[in-house]
Design a protein around this motif. Structure first.
Motif, PDB file in Angstrom:
ATOM      1  N   ALA A 133       7.561  25.595  15.547  1.00 27.72           N
ATOM      2  CA  ALA A 133       6.602  25.044  14.560  1.00 27.72           C
ATOM      3  C   ALA A 133       6.331  26.217  13.478  1.00 27.72           C
ATOM      4  CB  ALA A 133       5.284  24.598  15.302  1.00 27.72           C
ATOM      5  N   VAL A 134       6.260  27.397  13.877  1.00 29.59           N
ATOM      6  CA  VAL A 134       6.131  28.454  13.050  1.00 29.59           C
ATOM      7  C   VAL A 134       7.279  28.753  12.039  1.00 29.59           C
ATOM      8  CG1 VAL A 134       5.783  30.846  12.684  1.00 29.59           C
ATOM      9  CG2 VAL A 134       4.346  29.680  14.357  1.00 29.59           C
ATOM     10  N   GLN A 135       8.261  28.653  12.732  1.00 28.12           N
ATOM     11  CA  GLN A 135       9.692  28.726  11.873  1.00 28.12           C
ATOM     12  C   GLN A 135       9.807  27.802  10.967  1.00 28.12           C
ATOM     13  OE1 GLN A 135      13.119  28.463  14.530  1.00 28.12           O
ATOM     14  NE2 GLN A 135      14.461  28.839  12.710  1.00 28.12           N
ATOM     15  N   GLU A 136       9.583  26.534  11.311  1.00 28.51           N
ATOM     16  CA  GLU A 136       9.361  25.339  10.306  1.00 28.51           C
ATOM     17  C   GLU A 136       8.301  25.478   8.992  1.00 28.51           C
ATOM     18  OE1 GLU A 136      11.146  21.921   8.864  1.00 28.51           O
ATOM     19  OE2 GLU A 136      11.822  23.052  10.575  1.00 28.51           O
ATOM     20  N   LEU A 163       7.542  26.913   2.623  1.00 29.34           N
ATOM     21  CA  LEU A 163       6.855  27.856   1.712  1.00 29.34           C
ATOM     22  C   LEU A 163       7.342  27.451   0.243  1.00 29.34           C
ATOM     23  CD1 LEU A 163       6.915  31.344   3.307  1.00 29.34           C
ATOM     24  CD2 LEU A 163       4.718  29.545   3.376  1.00 29.34           C
ATOM     25  N   GLY A 164       6.331  27.231  -0.574  1.00 31.79           N
ATOM     26  CA  GLY A 164       6.603  27.070  -1.946  1.00 31.79           C
ATOM     27  C   GLY A 164       6.699  25.643  -2.352  1.00 31.79           C
ATOM     28  N   VAL A 187       5.600  20.153  10.788  1.00 31.11           N
ATOM     29  CA  VAL A 187       6.092  21.339  11.554  1.00 31.11           C
ATOM     30  C   VAL A 187       6.191  21.120  13.240  1.00 31.11           C
ATOM     31  CG1 VAL A 187       5.629  22.840   9.609  1.00 31.11           C
ATOM     32  CG2 VAL A 187       3.921  22.585  11.681  1.00 31.11           C
ATOM     33  N   TRP A 188       4.965  20.344  13.384  1.00 30.21           N
ATOM     34  CA  TRP A 188       5.003  20.140  14.936  1.00 30.21           C
ATOM     35  C   TRP A 188       5.836  19.017  15.336  1.00 30.21           C
ATOM     36  CZ3 TRP A 188       3.982  22.687  19.314  1.00 30.21           C
ATOM     37  CH2 TRP A 188       2.990  23.731  19.221  1.00 30.21           C
ATOM     38  N   ARG A 189       6.098  17.960  14.405  1.00 31.24           N
ATOM     39  CA  ARG A 189       6.990  16.870  14.890  1.00 31.24           C
ATOM     40  C   ARG A 189       8.388  17.643  15.071  1.00 31.24           C
ATOM     41  NH1 ARG A 189       9.453  12.279  10.845  1.00 31.24           N
ATOM     42  NH2 ARG A 189      10.200  10.900  12.468  1.00 31.24           N
ATOM     43  N   LYS A 190       8.866  18.639  14.168  1.00 29.51           N
ATOM     44  CA  LYS A 190      10.060  19.215  14.413  1.00 29.51           C
ATOM     45  C   LYS A 190      10.045  20.152  15.791  1.00 29.51           C
ATOM     46  CE  LYS A 190      12.437  18.548  10.327  1.00 29.51           C
ATOM     47  NZ  LYS A 190      13.801  18.012  10.346  1.00 29.51           N
ATOM     48  N   ALA A 191       8.933  20.448  16.203  1.00 31.73           N
ATOM     49  CA  ALA A 191       8.708  20.983  17.419  1.00 31.73           C
ATOM     50  C   ALA A 191       8.609  20.329  18.710  1.00 31.73           C
ATOM     51  CB  ALA A 191       7.635  22.084  17.243  1.00 31.73           C
ATOM     52  N   PRO A 206       0.391  32.260  17.459  1.00 30.69           N
ATOM     53  CA  PRO A 206       1.047  31.514  16.331  1.00 30.69           C
ATOM     54  C   PRO A 206       1.741  30.089  16.817  1.00 30.69           C
ATOM     55  CG  PRO A 206       1.770  33.824  16.655  1.00 30.69           C
ATOM     56  CD  PRO A 206       0.936  33.611  17.656  1.00 30.69           C
ATOM     57  N   GLY A 207       1.343  29.174  15.797  1.00 31.79           N
ATOM     58  CA  GLY A 207       1.439  27.842  15.990  1.00 31.79           C
ATOM     59  C   GLY A 207       0.603  27.097  16.135  1.00 31.79           C
TER      60      GLY A 207
END
Length: 398
Positions: free
Chosen positions: A289-292, A297-298, A320-324, A349-350
């Motif tokens: 989630a954090v990586q995603e 960004l931007g 991001v959490w769907r990806k996680a 984190p997350g």
């Protein structure tokens, strides 16, 4: 709550974007952010600077208020899209029930009609007439058969009546479900129009702010030149610093104007649809989630957007959490209840971090008292400190 406190509490548009230290100390003295005071070479110049700064403060406060209202409206828009999804499911279920009930009526009607034909062929249901027809044994047999047929006919009557009643109820429920769906769509349309108007208004305010910072820069440069001619080195340096800060702010607002205009067009072009179900696309939990979140960004903020190119705050946390590996609703009010609650001291984190009494903003905690969020119109997904209006954290999947 005064404007400065409101800005800090909500993490919205910072007043003067780095020029909050600017204090106008009267018609003949200006104190810059560095704390340097200088005499005014031309009294009207200080008055002009004061006027421009007052306009900037006013526009910034108005922009902050509109951003706050729009954030609440945008999350209500997301909530209504979830309601629309439920209403569409209810309407579809009600329509399917009508079909089944109609089929049941047709089947019951066919059985009823068939039994009526059989009874007619049997000469009706009169036991007396049957007893006087043919020999006694055959008459008794026929009476038993006809009684059984009559019982079946009564059951068929009851079945047909109940089937018709169920069809009437199903049609009523289907009409109600359809009306509810239409009402939600109409409400979404009104909310969308309101947000579109807000987008236009905020873009105009952003444009006004960048224009006023351009004017502030022009006047500060003129003041610096006047101070240099008057051999007032400190005043010239302070005015030049003010001009540089004004240039930086002007550039930021100029960029924000473009982002806001694009976001407004994108939102206006988005059709009113129900929030689709979001099945997990990956796994890995908080680290993913954090990586995603960093990978986004931007990317511009757009109301109701859930990726991949644009996001609003709850759309970003959902993405991001769907990806996680965890499915979340696209609405802060729902996400608040979609995980384990954690306090500020427990954040890792997350975790999702929520803000404002209305819980109308959410970010992804990344450590060090920092979060990644999609803050408001005219901004992009970014890393920023946790806002003072922190209400609590949620750990999805826990």
């Amino acid at each position: 709550m005064d404007r400065a406190k409101s800005n800090a509490a909500r993490g919205a548009w910072p007043v003067a974007l780095g020029l909050t230290g600017l204090l106008l100390a009267g018609p003949t003295t200006l104190v810059g952010s560095a704390g340097v005071a200088w005499a005014n070479p031309a009294e009207s110049s200080s008055t002009d600077l004061a006027g421009v700064q007052a306009e900037i403060d006013e526009a910034s406060a108005e922009l902050d208020a509109q951003a706050q209202q729009a954030a609440q409206a945008a999350e209500q828009f997301n909530a209504e899209r979830i309601r629309l999804a439920a209403a569409e499911q209810a309407a579809a279920a009600a329509a399917a029930r009508v079909v089944r009930a109609d089929q049941a009526v047709r089947a019951a009607s066919d059985r009823h009609r068939g039994l009526a034909v059989s009874a007619g062929r049997a000469g009706g249901f009169s036991e007396l007439s049957l007893l006087f027809t043919g020999d006694l044994q055959h008459a008794l047999d026929r009476v038993g058969a006809v009684n059984a047929l009559a019982t079946r006919q009564r059951l068929a009557d009851t079945s047909l009546r109940l089937a018709r009643r169920d069809l009437t109820g199903a049609r009523h429920d289907a009409d109600a479900a359809l009306a509810d769906k239409k009402e939600i769509v109409a409400d979404l349309g009104r909310r969308k129009q309101s947000l579109e108007a807000s987008a236009d208004s905020q873009r105009q305010l952003l444009d006004r702010l960048q224009a006023r910072y351009a004017e502030l820069k022009r006047q500060a440069l003129a003041r610096a030149e006047a101070a240099r001619r008057a051999r007032q080195a400190a005043a010239a340096a302070a005015a030049a610093a003010l001009a540089r800060q004004a240039q930086e702010a002007q550039s930021r607002y100029q960029q924000a104007v473009g982002i806001a205009a694009t976001a407004g067009r994108s939102f206006a072009a988005t059709p009113i649809t129900a929030a689709p179900p979001q099945a997990p696309l990956g796994s890995g939990g908080a680290a993913v989630a954090v990586q995603e979140a960093y990978a986004q960004l931007g990317k511009p903020y757009v109301w109701g957007a859930d990726g991949p190119g644009t996001f609003d705050c709850s759309g970003l946390s959902q993405w991001v959490w769907r990806k996680a590996g965890v499915s979340l609703s696209h609405y802060t009010g729902s996400q608040w209840n979609e995980g384990k609650r954690v306090g500020r001291a427990e954040l890792i984190p997350g975790d999702l971090v929520f803000f404002n009494e209305e819980l109308d903003h959410v970010g992804i905690y990344v450590g060090g008292d920092q979060m990644i969020d999609a803050p408001h119109t005219g901004a992009v997904v970014r890393v920023e400190p946790i806002w003072p209006s922190f209400q609590g954290g949620v750990r999805p999947g826990a």
